[in-house]
Design a protein around this motif. Structure first.
Motif, PDB file in Angstrom:
ATOM      1  N   SER A 196       0.820  -1.214   0.000  1.00  0.00           N
ATOM      2  CA  SER A 196       0.000   0.000   0.000  1.00  0.00           C
ATOM      3  C   SER A 196       0.851   1.260   0.000  1.00  0.00           C
ATOM      4  CB  SER A 196      -0.934  -0.002   1.219  1.00  0.00           C
ATOM      5  OG  SER A 196      -0.213   0.208   2.425  1.00  0.00           O
ATOM      6  N   TYR A 197       2.126   1.129   0.380  1.00  0.00           N
ATOM      7  CA  TYR A 197       3.065   2.252   0.352  1.00  0.00           C
ATOM      8  C   TYR A 197       3.882   2.267  -0.941  1.00  0.00           C
ATOM      9  CZ  TYR A 197       2.202   2.112   5.422  1.00  0.00           C
ATOM     10  OH  TYR A 197       1.614   2.081   6.669  1.00  0.00           O
ATOM     11  N   GLY A 198       3.600   1.327  -1.853  1.00  0.00           N
ATOM     12  CA  GLY A 198       4.312   1.284  -3.127  1.00  0.00           C
ATOM     13  C   GLY A 198       5.604   0.503  -3.093  1.00  0.00           C
ATOM     14  N   LEU A 199       5.785  -0.381  -2.094  1.00  0.00           N
ATOM     15  CA  LEU A 199       6.992  -1.198  -1.970  1.00  0.00           C
ATOM     16  C   LEU A 199       6.644  -2.655  -2.255  1.00  0.00           C
ATOM     17  CD1 LEU A 199       8.343   0.544   1.205  1.00  0.00           C
ATOM     18  CD2 LEU A 199       9.706   0.235  -0.866  1.00  0.00           C
ATOM     19  N   TYR A 200       7.396  -3.268  -3.186  1.00  0.00           N
ATOM     20  CA  TYR A 200       7.072  -4.621  -3.630  1.00  0.00           C
ATOM     21  C   TYR A 200       8.315  -5.502  -3.644  1.00  0.00           C
ATOM     22  CZ  TYR A 200       2.831  -2.312  -5.274  1.00  0.00           C
ATOM     23  OH  TYR A 200       1.667  -1.579  -5.339  1.00  0.00           O
ATOM     24  N   GLU A 201       8.079  -6.810  -3.562  1.00  0.00           N
ATOM     25  CA  GLU A 201       9.138  -7.806  -3.632  1.00  0.00           C
ATOM     26  C   GLU A 201       8.817  -8.776  -4.754  1.00  0.00           C
ATOM     27  OE1 GLU A 201      11.635 -10.307  -0.350  1.00  0.00           O
ATOM     28  OE2 GLU A 201       9.470 -10.540  -0.234  1.00  0.00           O
ATOM     29  N   PHE A 202       9.854  -9.389  -5.301  1.00  0.00           N
ATOM     30  CA  PHE A 202       9.627 -10.422  -6.320  1.00  0.00           C
ATOM     31  C   PHE A 202       8.801 -11.545  -5.708  1.00  0.00           C
ATOM     32  CE2 PHE A 202      10.762 -14.355  -8.524  1.00  0.00           C
ATOM     33  CZ  PHE A 202      10.564 -13.988  -9.846  1.00  0.00           C
ATOM     34  N   GLU A 203       7.764 -11.962  -6.413  1.00  0.00           N
ATOM     35  CA  GLU A 203       6.865 -13.006  -5.916  1.00  0.00           C
ATOM     36  C   GLU A 203       7.337 -14.368  -6.412  1.00  0.00           C
ATOM     37  OE1 GLU A 203       4.511 -12.754  -3.771  1.00  0.00           O
ATOM     38  OE2 GLU A 203       4.420 -10.578  -3.606  1.00  0.00           O
ATOM     39  N   SER A 204       7.930 -15.156  -5.510  1.00  0.00           N
ATOM     40  CA  SER A 204       8.372 -16.492  -5.864  1.00  0.00           C
ATOM     41  C   SER A 204       7.197 -17.463  -5.813  1.00  0.00           C
ATOM     42  CB  SER A 204       9.471 -16.951  -4.896  1.00  0.00           C
ATOM     43  OG  SER A 204       9.861 -18.273  -5.168  1.00  0.00           O
ATOM     44  N   GLN A 205       7.226 -18.452  -6.668  1.00  0.00           N
ATOM     45  CA  GLN A 205       6.141 -19.423  -6.753  1.00  0.00           C
ATOM     46  C   GLN A 205       6.449 -20.722  -6.002  1.00  0.00           C
ATOM     47  OE1 GLN A 205       3.263 -18.422  -8.195  1.00  0.00           O
ATOM     48  NE2 GLN A 205       4.359 -16.484  -8.452  1.00  0.00           N
ATOM     49  N   ASP A 206       7.563 -20.795  -5.303  1.00  0.00           N
ATOM     50  CA  ASP A 206       7.900 -22.026  -4.589  1.00  0.00           C
ATOM     51  C   ASP A 206       8.498 -21.688  -3.231  1.00  0.00           C
ATOM     52  OD1 ASP A 206      10.612 -21.314  -5.020  1.00  0.00           O
ATOM     53  OD2 ASP A 206      10.573 -22.284  -6.973  1.00  0.00           O
ATOM     54  N   ALA A 207       9.038 -22.706  -2.586  1.00  0.00           N
ATOM     55  CA  ALA A 207       9.572 -22.534  -1.231  1.00  0.00           C
ATOM     56  C   ALA A 207      11.059 -22.214  -1.229  1.00  0.00           C
ATOM     57  CB  ALA A 207       9.311 -23.802  -0.420  1.00  0.00           C
ATOM     58  N   SER A 208      11.625 -21.854  -2.367  1.00  0.00           N
ATOM     59  CA  SER A 208      13.072 -21.660  -2.451  1.00  0.00           C
ATOM     60  C   SER A 208      13.555 -20.391  -1.776  1.00  0.00           C
ATOM     61  CB  SER A 208      13.509 -21.649  -3.917  1.00  0.00           C
ATOM     62  OG  SER A 208      12.921 -20.546  -4.600  1.00  0.00           O
ATOM     63  N   THR A 209      12.634 -19.521  -1.332  1.00  0.00           N
ATOM     64  CA  THR A 209      13.050 -18.268  -0.694  1.00  0.00           C
ATOM     65  C   THR A 209      12.902 -18.305   0.826  1.00  0.00           C
ATOM     66  OG1 THR A 209      10.852 -17.303  -1.013  1.00  0.00           O
ATOM     67  CG2 THR A 209      12.479 -16.926  -2.747  1.00  0.00           C
TER      68      THR A 209
END
Length: 257
Positions: A196-209
């Protein structure tokens, strides 16, 4: 005079920014007489990350008890010891303890323009803070904020609100911004607040993160959020050599301008 254009000229290569965040657990693993010093291995690990910006949490400036216990305790603060050749280290203390002090640090291979610290302690039992560093990355200013949020859910919400007020007050609206660190959050509430503040992270599709606990990761407590940059991917180094050094695994993120 008109300079002719070349219709076959290649477009400029995209600028890639590599950011790592790592809670180093004060450079020591284990408890009591069986604890072991890992700061030397952590120095090699930081160098291997080959990151433009390295955000570190639980970094000791000094600790008299550990310096007496470990024969190979570094003679300089841990942030300076961990900085690879050619990197600048910026450190600020969050917590003062009986034997020393520790806090957040940022290491970068790019020139540092300014830096500052703000206390984020929400109650007297946890000393927390944010470290803000502005670096000149390939001729462009980039703002980076290192955080280590509290253990209590309500504290983390209030600290994210304080973070937003700090950003509004200290960082120009259009400036590229990185917010990285140990968020201590097992859910998605903070992610929604930051979005909501305009800050985003890469959205991983698995548990590797997943980054915590290092030996058998169950959650991603460590994050790298950005504004004004395009997230390209996340990487968490795996293997015994990594989980021996800290209770967290490092998180490495890449972004494009």
């Amino acid at each position: 005079m008109t300079v002719p254009t070349n219709p076959h000229r290649e477009p400029p290569a995209p600028q890639l920014l590599r950011v790592a965040t790592y809670n180093i657990h004060k450079g020591v693993q284990g408890l009591g007489p069986t604890r072991r010093l890992e700061i030397h291995n952590l120095g090699l690990a930081v160098e291997q990350m080959d990151a433009d910006i390295v955000c570190l949490q639980e970094v000791r400036k000094m600790n008299r008890r550990e310096a007496e216990y470990f024969r190979r305790w570094p003679d300089v603060p841990q942030a300076d010891f961990l900085a690879p050749e050619g990197y600048r280290a910026v450190y600020q203390t969050n917590a003062f303890t009986r034997h020393g002090e520790h806090g957040n640090a940022l290491l970068t291979r790019w020139p540092v323009i300014t830096h500052q610290h703000e206390d984020m302690s929400d109650h007297r039992f946890e000393q927390r803070g944010l470290l803000h560093v502005e670096v000149m990355f390939q001729g462009r200013p980039v703002h980076a904020i290192v955080v280590h949020l509290g253990l209590i859910p309500g504290s983390r919400v209030r600290q994210i609100q304080q973070l937003q007020r700090f950003i509004e007050r200290e960082i120009p609206p259009g400036a590229p911004l990185v917010v990285a660190g140990d968020f201590n959050d097992w859910g998605s509430q903070l992610k929604r607040m930051l979005a909501s503040y305009g800050l985003y992270e890469f959205e991983s599709q698995d548990a590797s993160t997943l980054t915590y606990p290092a030996r058998l990761p169950l959650a991603q407590l460590d994050h790298v959020y950005v504004r004004g940059l395009t997230p390209l991917g996340l990487h968490v180094p795996q293997g015994r050599v990594w989980w021996r050094m800290s209770d967290h695994l490092p998180l490495i993120a890449e972004f494009r301008f």
